[in-house]
Design a protein around this motif. Structure first.
Motif, PDB file in Angstrom:
ATOM      1  N   ASP A 134       0.886  -1.167   0.000  1.00 40.73           N
ATOM      2  CA  ASP A 134       0.000   0.000   0.000  1.00 40.73           C
ATOM      3  C   ASP A 134       0.921   1.213   0.000  1.00 40.73           C
ATOM      4  OD1 ASP A 134      -1.819   2.002   0.292  1.00 40.73           O
ATOM      5  OD2 ASP A 134      -2.766   1.217   2.124  1.00 40.73           O
ATOM      6  N   LEU A 135       1.188   1.754  -1.185  1.00 40.28           N
ATOM      7  CA  LEU A 135       2.162   2.829  -1.352  1.00 40.28           C
ATOM      8  C   LEU A 135       1.468   4.095  -1.842  1.00 40.28           C
ATOM      9  CD1 LEU A 135       4.962   0.795  -3.200  1.00 40.28           C
ATOM     10  CD2 LEU A 135       4.813   1.295  -0.744  1.00 40.28           C
ATOM     11  N   SER A 136       2.004   5.247  -1.462  1.00 35.29           N
ATOM     12  CA  SER A 136       1.412   6.511  -1.889  1.00 35.29           C
ATOM     13  C   SER A 136       2.508   7.548  -2.084  1.00 35.29           C
ATOM     14  CB  SER A 136       0.388   7.016  -0.865  1.00 35.29           C
ATOM     15  OG  SER A 136       1.046   7.486   0.298  1.00 35.29           O
ATOM     16  N   ALA A 137       2.141   8.619  -2.754  1.00 37.01           N
ATOM     17  CA  ALA A 137       3.040   9.759  -2.933  1.00 37.01           C
ATOM     18  C   ALA A 137       2.217  11.032  -2.977  1.00 37.01           C
ATOM     19  CB  ALA A 137       3.865   9.612  -4.213  1.00 37.01           C
ATOM     20  N   ASP A 138       2.807  12.101  -2.449  1.00 37.36           N
ATOM     21  CA  ASP A 138       2.209  13.430  -2.494  1.00 37.36           C
ATOM     22  C   ASP A 138       3.267  14.416  -2.959  1.00 37.36           C
ATOM     23  OD1 ASP A 138      -0.636  13.383  -1.124  1.00 37.36           O
ATOM     24  OD2 ASP A 138       0.651  12.074   0.067  1.00 37.36           O
ATOM     25  N   ALA A 139       2.827  15.463  -3.626  1.00 31.56           N
ATOM     26  CA  ALA A 139       3.766  16.482  -4.093  1.00 31.56           C
ATOM     27  C   ALA A 139       3.063  17.819  -4.225  1.00 31.56           C
ATOM     28  CB  ALA A 139       4.377  16.080  -5.436  1.00 31.56           C
ATOM     29  N   TRP A 140       3.834  18.878  -4.071  1.00 35.02           N
ATOM     30  CA  TRP A 140       3.362  20.209  -4.445  1.00 35.02           C
ATOM     31  C   TRP A 140       4.403  20.845  -5.351  1.00 35.02           C
ATOM     32  CZ3 TRP A 140       6.652  24.076  -2.954  1.00 35.02           C
ATOM     33  CH2 TRP A 140       7.440  23.863  -1.821  1.00 35.02           C
ATOM     34  N   THR A 141       3.928  21.598  -6.309  1.00 31.45           N
ATOM     35  CA  THR A 141       4.783  22.207  -7.327  1.00 31.45           C
ATOM     36  C   THR A 141       4.450  23.684  -7.451  1.00 31.45           C
ATOM     37  OG1 THR A 141       4.939  20.151  -8.605  1.00 31.45           O
ATOM     38  CG2 THR A 141       5.410  22.195  -9.788  1.00 31.45           C
ATOM     39  N   VAL A 142       5.468  24.507  -7.557  1.00 32.79           N
ATOM     40  CA  VAL A 142       5.301  25.909  -7.931  1.00 32.79           C
ATOM     41  C   VAL A 142       6.265  26.184  -9.070  1.00 32.79           C
ATOM     42  CG1 VAL A 142       4.476  26.737  -5.703  1.00 32.79           C
ATOM     43  CG2 VAL A 142       6.940  26.645  -6.143  1.00 32.79           C
ATOM     44  N   ARG A 166       7.296  10.103  -0.664  1.00 36.81           N
ATOM     45  CA  ARG A 166       6.825   8.732  -0.895  1.00 36.81           C
ATOM     46  C   ARG A 166       6.579   8.060   0.451  1.00 36.81           C
ATOM     47  NH1 ARG A 166      10.499   5.044  -4.107  1.00 36.81           N
ATOM     48  NH2 ARG A 166      12.066   5.822  -2.654  1.00 36.81           N
ATOM     49  N   ARG A 167       5.458   7.324   0.543  1.00 32.96           N
ATOM     50  CA  ARG A 167       5.118   6.671   1.805  1.00 32.96           C
ATOM     51  C   ARG A 167       4.733   5.212   1.590  1.00 32.96           C
ATOM     52  NH1 ARG A 167       4.245   8.574   6.487  1.00 32.96           N
ATOM     53  NH2 ARG A 167       2.502   7.144   6.870  1.00 32.96           N
ATOM     54  N   ASP A 168       5.070   4.401   2.586  1.00 25.58           N
ATOM     55  CA  ASP A 168       4.584   3.031   2.699  1.00 25.58           C
ATOM     56  C   ASP A 168       3.444   3.072   3.700  1.00 25.58           C
ATOM     57  OD1 ASP A 168       4.065   0.379   3.329  1.00 25.58           O
ATOM     58  OD2 ASP A 168       6.163  -0.236   3.200  1.00 25.58           O
ATOM     59  N   GLU A 169       2.212   3.085   3.204  1.00 22.68           N
ATOM     60  CA  GLU A 169       1.062   3.228   4.084  1.00 22.68           C
ATOM     61  C   GLU A 169       0.857   1.988   4.937  1.00 22.68           C
ATOM     62  OE1 GLU A 169      -0.398   5.931   4.543  1.00 22.68           O
ATOM     63  OE2 GLU A 169       0.204   7.138   2.800  1.00 22.68           O
ATOM     64  N   ALA A 170       1.179   0.804   4.420  1.00 26.58           N
ATOM     65  CA  ALA A 170       1.005  -0.429   5.187  1.00 26.58           C
ATOM     66  C   ALA A 170       1.897  -0.437   6.425  1.00 26.58           C
ATOM     67  CB  ALA A 170       1.306  -1.640   4.305  1.00 26.58           C
ATOM     68  N   ALA A 171       3.117   0.098   6.283  1.00 28.11           N
ATOM     69  CA  ALA A 171       4.051   0.154   7.416  1.00 28.11           C
ATOM     70  C   ALA A 171       4.000   1.490   8.149  1.00 28.11           C
ATOM     71  CB  ALA A 171       5.477  -0.099   6.922  1.00 28.11           C
ATOM     72  N   ASN A 172       3.178   2.426   7.651  1.00 27.79           N
ATOM     73  CA  ASN A 172       3.040   3.757   8.253  1.00 27.79           C
ATOM     74  C   ASN A 172       4.391   4.450   8.404  1.00 27.79           C
ATOM     75  OD1 ASN A 172       1.662   5.948   9.332  1.00 27.79           O
ATOM     76  ND2 ASN A 172       1.837   5.182  11.433  1.00 27.79           N
ATOM     77  N   ARG A 173       5.146   4.513   7.296  1.00 28.36           N
ATOM     78  CA  ARG A 173       6.444   5.190   7.356  1.00 28.36           C
ATOM     79  C   ARG A 173       6.728   5.907   6.041  1.00 28.36           C
ATOM     80  NH1 ARG A 173      11.005   2.392   5.176  1.00 28.36           N
ATOM     81  NH2 ARG A 173      10.435   0.419   4.174  1.00 28.36           N
TER      82      ARG A 173
END
Length: 367
Positions: free
Chosen positions: A315-323, A344-351
């Motif tokens: 369960d992996l995720s990523a967030d970003a902001w750009t200007v 970048r985050r590993d949601e399953a491991a909460n890290r």
């Protein structure tokens, strides 16, 4: 050479025409790495060098386009088309109809990188047959296509998709755009019998960020995979301000396991020099900006981006902001500079896997 190539060649009876065009994108990136993960390295490259010829041939439209920046040429648009009133039928290899962000040319998008939604869900250039049309602010399109392209023949399968929308306001400087897209894809034997594995691995730190790929989906067992995709889009233009957002996802199923990808973004641009972002209501997309002044046009850009992929046990995720800021020196020349902060985050491991900043720039010429 480019000046000569930009001159259209017209047959004496106008039944056969040919116009040459192309683009050059030179990109550069510098990274701010944290102490987690593998560091990205500063890089620069001629990212795009496209050459194309298009025109008419006895009532048919045609286009032949190739990318020559890499180690070998790669085909892009290679098709013939015929129009019947407000409807056009296209056959060959062409960009499929999915997402507002992907339907615009890379010459016209306001950020150096497209959204993650466009990068992961849009089918881009595929062999197929498509139909598109428009009527009184409504646009629609659909196609049946192979998952192969002229140069990527190891991806086996077939698909169908469509996109439609409505622009109740579509005057210059006063636009409201609403749209949606659906697609169904069927991959044959990914990872077996000579077929490529089916993987979704966005570069969340940009084109040069190979070490920041996020392995969201991986099917390589050889079982057929069915994929259902959807996308929702909205955009508005008011004078020099434009707003744009999309949300979409895909469900992957091989009969024994499932995976899901969801992504969305919000983007705003502001033209400081009096121009307004051009919009093509017939195709439901934004087009090329022409500066109003000899000194060029200046544009500010901001975007937030999110993507998540689930495939047990991942369960992996990523967030970003750009200007960013863009200078349109001329209609066919632009300089771009973006700063993007990615996590970048590993949601399953909460890290958190890593956090990387990237300063990306582009010098762009097209003709």
């Amino acid at each position: 050479m480019l000046l000569l190539a930009a001159v259209p060649v017209v047959h004496a009876d106008d039944n056969v025409t040919a116009t040459f065009s192309g683009r050059l994108h030179y990109d550069v990136a510098r990274f701010d790495n944290d102490d987690r993960g593998t560091d990205e390295r500063a890089n620069d490259d001629l990212r795009a060098a496209w050459l194309a010829v298009s025109g008419k041939f006895y009532g048919f439209d045609y286009k032949l386009e190739t990318e020559v920046a890499g180690q070998r040429p790669v085909a892009r648009d290679v098709y013939v088309a015929r129009s019947f009133g407000n409807t056009t039928v296209t056959a060959g290899q062409f960009k499929q109809f999915f997402t507002l962000d992907d339907r615009g040319s890379s010459n016209h998008i306001p950020a150096v990188e497209r959204s993650w939604l466009a990068q992961t869900l849009a089918p881009t250039y595929r062999l197929g047959v498509g139909v598109n049309g428009y009527q009184q602010g409504m646009f629609w399109s659909g196609s049946v296509y192979s998952l192969e392209s002229i140069d990527a023949w190891k991806t086996k399968g077939r698909a169908a998709g469509g996109r439609a929308g409505y622009a109740p306001w579509r005057e210059a400087g006063h636009v409201l755009h609403l749209g949606a897209a659906l697609a169904h894809e069927h991959y044959d034997n990914p990872g077996a019998n000579g077929a490529s594995p089916l993987r979704v691995q966005p570069r969340v730190a940009g084109y040069f960020g190979d070490n920041s790929r996020l392995n969201l989906v991986d099917f390589h067992s050889g079982r057929d995979v069915s994929v259902d995709k959807y996308g929702l889009e909205v955009a508005a233009v008011h004078g020099g301000l434009s707003l744009q957002g999309e949300y979409g996802g895909a469900l992957y199923d091989d009969g024994q396991q499932r995976a899901r990808v969801t992504s969305g973004y919000l983007q705003a641009t502001w033209l400081l020099t009096g121009e307004t972002r051009p919009y093509d209501a017939k195709a439901g997309r934004f087009t090329q900006l022409k500066p109003a002044h000899d000194s060029g046009a200046w544009e500010l850009v901001a975007r937030i981006d999110h993507i998540e992929g689930k495939q047990w046990p991942r369960d992996l995720s990523a967030d970003a902001w750009t200007v960013g800021v863009n200078w349109y020196a001329r209609k066919h020349a632009r300089v771009m500079l973006d700063w993007t902060d990615t996590e970048r985050r590993d949601e399953a491991a909460n890290r958190t896997l890593d956090r990387t900043g990237v300063l990306a720039g582009r010098i762009q010429l097209d003709f």
